[in-house]
Design an enzyme around this catalytic site. Structure first.
Site, PDB file in Angstrom:
ATOM      1  N   SER A 110     -13.473   3.935 -44.074  1.00  0.00           N
ATOM      2  CA  SER A 110     -14.857   3.824 -44.509  1.00  0.00           C
ATOM      3  C   SER A 110     -14.885   3.426 -45.992  1.00  0.00           C
ATOM      4  O   SER A 110     -14.198   2.490 -46.389  1.00  0.00           O
ATOM      5  CB  SER A 110     -15.597   5.140 -44.240  1.00  0.00           C
ATOM      6  OG  SER A 110     -16.994   4.964 -44.387  1.00  0.00           O
ATOM      7  N   GLU A 241     -13.870  -3.806 -40.012  1.00  0.00           N
ATOM      8  CA  GLU A 241     -14.767  -3.022 -39.167  1.00  0.00           C
ATOM      9  C   GLU A 241     -16.115  -2.864 -39.846  1.00  0.00           C
ATOM     10  O   GLU A 241     -16.217  -2.916 -41.069  1.00  0.00           O
ATOM     11  CB  GLU A 241     -14.144  -1.673 -38.806  1.00  0.00           C
ATOM     12  CG  GLU A 241     -13.849  -0.761 -39.961  1.00  0.00           C
ATOM     13  CD  GLU A 241     -14.899   0.314 -40.172  1.00  0.00           C
ATOM     14  OE1 GLU A 241     -15.844   0.399 -39.353  1.00  0.00           O
ATOM     15  OE2 GLU A 241     -14.782   1.059 -41.151  1.00  0.00           O
ATOM     16  N   HIS A 308     -15.356   3.231 -37.358  1.00  0.00           N
ATOM     17  CA  HIS A 308     -16.269   4.366 -37.235  1.00  0.00           C
ATOM     18  C   HIS A 308     -16.534   4.808 -35.807  1.00  0.00           C
ATOM     19  O   HIS A 308     -17.365   5.689 -35.581  1.00  0.00           O
ATOM     20  CB  HIS A 308     -17.590   4.029 -37.931  1.00  0.00           C
ATOM     21  CG  HIS A 308     -17.506   4.041 -39.426  1.00  0.00           C
ATOM     22  ND1 HIS A 308     -16.922   3.013 -40.137  1.00  0.00           N
ATOM     23  CD2 HIS A 308     -17.899   4.965 -40.343  1.00  0.00           C
ATOM     24  CE1 HIS A 308     -16.995   3.286 -41.429  1.00  0.00           C
ATOM     25  NE2 HIS A 308     -17.570   4.466 -41.585  1.00  0.00           N
TER      26      HIS A 308
END
Length: 338
Positions: A110, A241, A308
């Site tokens: 993240s 991502e 995620h």
């Protein structure tokens, strides 16, 4: 050349929050993770920032940077794992002492992927994109997540093989905790734009596109220097991502990367599963992937096990990877090549 950290038995883990810390009402998550890791034989050292959160960050940028720099310089700490991601890690980059960074693992994803990518690009030290600390609080880890230890214990010149997961988690169920934290209910299916078997290889680089895109044009995102100085101009295999971007914003971000030269001398793109990818005017993520592979003339594998939507494999920035995907399944072999 790429430098690979080592993870000794009984390693000491430093827990600092260079992005978001954990607010008081969720401190039990950190305590559970600490207990699980100590039971596995790890020693744990927690910084103050891990237990704090205010105004979208654990602490002011200088405090976060100082704690990170201190842990990186502490010879007793073998590995740094932030509690989780966040929003504003980019604030600390100009305060990090890259000249003094030690050859030790940093593991996370993240917003943490901003730090991982910057460290590898600036220093040639491999970094690990994978599960954050709070997700180690379960009684056990699923077989995909559990590979983080095997990956980080791989020695220079050796290789580590990971497989696509059997199942992934569609949604969190916080009212029904799972012994392994995740609720893995949906069959995993790695997909290729071509619909055919795809094989990719190259030096891994990547992270959460929402945040790493902001390194473009800065000293912390100098891809050309990295290619020339650390990987002998070998092709880059990007893994990306999407946390929160709709399809139009994702498209803008990928075009930005292309225009900035981030896809020059690239061998392919891997894209993780996403709970975002909301279509704009019927423009879907699949439409985007088709356009991107045609423009760049590069193969793309998507809905892979990272990001995620857990579980996720552990991907090493700087490692040489050989990736295969066919009929919904696949493998990632990472070679710790200098």
């Amino acid at each position: 050349m790429i430098k690979y950290p080592s993870l000794p038995s009984g390693a000491t883990i430093g827990v600092t929050a260079p992005s978001s810390g954990v607010p008081a009402e969720l401190h039990e998550l950190l305590r559970q993770a600490r207990s699980r890791m100590e039971a596995k034989g790890y020693a744990m050292v927690f910084g103050d920032t891990a237990w704090r959160q205010d105004k979208a960050k654990s602490a002011p940028a200088r405090v976060r940077a100082d704690e990170f720099n201190k842990m990186m310089g502490d010879e007793q700490i073998d590995l740094i794992i932030p509690p989780w991601g966040g929003e504003l890690l980019i604030e600390i980059l100009e305060l990090i002492d890259f000249e003094q960074i030690q050859n030790k693992w940093i593991l996370g994803y993240s917003d943490i992927s901003v730090l991982l990518l910057a460290v590898t690009l600036k220093t040639g030290i491999a970094t690990a994109h994978g599960t954050n600390l709070v997700d180690f609080r379960g009684e056990y880890s699923d077989e995909t997540t559990a590979m983080w230890e095997t990956a980080l214990r791989t020695k220079p010149g050796e290789e580590v093989l990971q497989h696509s997961s059997p199942y992934y988690q569609k949604e969190w169920k916080h009212d029904a905790p799972s012994p392994c934290v995740y609720h893995l209910t949906e069959p995993t299916c790695w997909k290729t734009v071509s619909g055919q078997k795809v094989r990719l290889e190259g030096r891994l680089l990547g992270g959460c596109i929402d945040v790493i895109r902001h390194l473009i044009g800065t000293q912390f995102g100098d891809i050309r220097h990295y290619q020339e100085s650390y990987i002998h101009n070998e092709p880059i295999l990007w893994y990306l991502e999407n946390c929160e971007l709709n399809t139009a914003d994702l498209r803008r971000s990928l075009v930005h990367m292309k225009l900035a030269g981030w896809f020059d001398h690239c061998s392919g793109i891997m894209i993780g599963r996403s709970g975002a990818n909301q279509p704009i005017d019927h423009y879907t993520a699949e439409d985007l992937y088709q356009e991107l592979t045609a423009e760049l003339e590069l193969p793309i594998i998507y809905d892979m096990d990272f990001g995620h939507v857990p579980p996720q494999v552990t991907l090493i920035n700087g490692a040489y990877a050989e990736v295969e995907a066919e009929n919904g399944k696949g493998t990632i072999k990472q070679i710790f090549k200098a």
